[in-house]
Design an enzyme around this catalytic site. Structure first.
Site, PDB file in Angstrom:
ATOM      1  N   ARG A  59       0.807  -1.224   0.000  1.00  0.00           N
ATOM      2  CA  ARG A  59       0.000   0.000   0.000  1.00  0.00           C
ATOM      3  C   ARG A  59       0.839   1.274   0.000  1.00  0.00           C
ATOM      4  NH1 ARG A  59      -2.623  -3.937   1.834  1.00  0.00           N
ATOM      5  NH2 ARG A  59      -0.599  -4.395   2.652  1.00  0.00           N
ATOM      6  N   THR A  60       1.776   1.384   0.951  1.00  0.00           N
ATOM      7  CA  THR A  60       2.502   2.645   1.131  1.00  0.00           C
ATOM      8  C   THR A  60       3.314   2.977  -0.107  1.00  0.00           C
ATOM      9  OG1 THR A  60       2.649   2.012   3.443  1.00  0.00           O
ATOM     10  CG2 THR A  60       3.994   3.871   2.755  1.00  0.00           C
ATOM     11  N   LYS A  87      25.639  -5.488  -1.158  1.00  0.00           N
ATOM     12  CA  LYS A  87      27.099  -5.611  -1.270  1.00  0.00           C
ATOM     13  C   LYS A  87      27.807  -4.832  -0.168  1.00  0.00           C
ATOM     14  CE  LYS A  87      26.562  -5.695  -6.285  1.00  0.00           C
ATOM     15  NZ  LYS A  87      26.685  -4.825  -7.460  1.00  0.00           N
ATOM     16  N   ARG A 109      11.215   3.874   3.499  1.00  0.00           N
ATOM     17  CA  ARG A 109      10.823   2.864   4.499  1.00  0.00           C
ATOM     18  C   ARG A 109      12.082   2.102   4.879  1.00  0.00           C
ATOM     19  NH1 ARG A 109       5.709  -1.036   4.597  1.00  0.00           N
ATOM     20  NH2 ARG A 109       4.859   0.956   5.242  1.00  0.00           N
ATOM     21  N   HIS A 137       4.908   5.634  11.564  1.00  0.00           N
ATOM     22  CA  HIS A 137       4.465   5.560  10.161  1.00  0.00           C
ATOM     23  C   HIS A 137       3.554   6.779   9.983  1.00  0.00           C
ATOM     24  CE1 HIS A 137       3.191   4.170   6.364  1.00  0.00           C
ATOM     25  NE2 HIS A 137       2.822   2.937   6.645  1.00  0.00           N
TER      26      HIS A 137
HETATM   27  N1   CP Z   1      -0.253   0.011   5.860  1.00  0.00           N
HETATM   28  C1   CP Z   1       0.981  -0.278   5.365  1.00  0.00           C
HETATM   29  O1   CP Z   1       1.999   0.317   5.730  1.00  0.00           O
HETATM   30  O2   CP Z   1       0.974  -1.278   4.430  1.00  0.00           O
HETATM   31  P1   CP Z   1       2.252  -1.742   3.595  1.00  0.00           P
HETATM   32  O3   CP Z   1       3.209  -2.392   4.557  1.00  0.00           O
HETATM   33  O4   CP Z   1       1.729  -2.703   2.538  1.00  0.00           O
HETATM   34  O5   CP Z   1       2.857  -0.522   2.970  1.00  0.00           O
END
Ligand code: CP
Length: 310
Positions: A59-60, A87, A109, A137
């Protein structure tokens, strides 16, 4: 023009209530844009954004890429699994190599808590945290609160329970900060082993009985058990977890109030939430995903407006 009090989005903790309200007002306009036949605006034609994902995401990652493209930014995607990180290259070297290709903003991320903040202090680009380990998040917290505001008209005074693996959840912490800044009451619910010991110091209520929590709330945000972050066993089995903390249609229908059901995804159907609840009219799971694009457009647009342009 109004603008954010921060230069990067690494944590909801850093935002003021005015920042969050500005993001929501901007997201309202972008939500209207993404529902038009032509879902694009030319605002960021001169901006290049790199999406750096050192951890899995569906999603993100897609939502940020969609948001960037809807704003007409140039986009480059980086996945750690297929990169020279394998590496032995450091995070800063990896990012500086990408930035030397004239990148203005980095969406990252990373599995390590604090990685986005660390990066923001060392590189010459705007940084957006797309999830840093078990820490925060921020855009998930924003889109969840935006979805509550959309449904109820306001977040102020709403009672929100976050259920599940609070200990390993970055979504929980960002939700707590965001909802409290907007005047909501927040409760966390789950097994004792999955609730951080001192969480009450954040001003949240703590409950270990799911029915009591659900009878109290207007909104239940059901979290996934993060087995990938658990080095020891926190409960006997998933079956027993789901018997005590799983939301079923039978429980939902027996509550005195018609509560709103949220989930940040990915869902483990039959563990924290049954399929008939996830797909019910009380669930806003897909509205959360839709709102994610508008909220991320707003964050990127507002941070980009702070970049000095020729
Ligand atoms: N909600 C969320 O962070 O989903 P993902 O890990 O798929 O990005």
């Amino acid at each position: 023009m109004d603008n954010l009090s921060v230069e990067h989005l690494t944590s909801i903790k850093d935002l003021t209530r005015q920042d969050i309200e500005l993001i929501f007002k901007t997201a309202d306009s972008f939500k209207e844009v993404i529902n038009r036949p032509i879902k694009k605006v030319p605002s960021l034609r001169d901006i290049t954004i790199a999406n750096l994902f050192f951890e899995n995401s569906t999603r993100t990652r897609l939502s940020f890429e969609m948001a960037e493209k809807r704003l007409s930014a140039d986009v480059v995607n980086f996945s750690a699994a297929s990169s020279s990180v394998k590496k032995g290259e450091t995070l800063i070297d990896t990012v500086n190599n990408i930035l030397s290709m004239k990148v203005d903003m980095v969406v990252m991320r990373h599995p390590n808590p604090g990685a986005a903040k660390f990066l923001s202090e060392r590189v010459d680009a705007k940084v957006v945290n797309a999830g840093d380990g078990t820490h925060e998040h921020p855009t998930q917290g924003l889109l969840d609160a935006f979805t509550i505001r959309e449904k109820f008209g306001t977040v102020e005074g709403k009672k929100v329970v976050i259920v599940g693996d609070i200990l390993h959840s970055r979504v929980a912490l960002s939700n707590i900060y965001c909802l409290q800044k907007l005047g909501a009451e927040v409760m966390v619910c789950g097994p004792t082993t999955l609730i951080p010991k001192y969480i009450h110091e954040l001003g949240v209520k703590v409950e270990h009985n799911l029915r009591t929590a659900l009878e109290w709330c207007d909104v239940a945000n059901m979290l996934r058990i993060q087995l990938e972050r658990q080095d020891i066993k926190y409960f006997p089995s998933l079956r027993e977890y789901s018997m005590q903390f799983g939301l079923t249609k039978e429980i939902l229908d027996s509550l005195p109030n018609k509560i709103m059901v949220m989930h940040p995804g990915p869902i483990n159907r039959g563990v924290e939430i049954t399929s008939d609840v996830a797909d019910s009219s009380q669930s806003v799971i897909l509205q959360q995903v839709e709102n994610g694009v508008a909220v991320r457009m707003a964050v990127i647009y507002l941070l980009a407006s702070k970049i000095e342009r020729a």
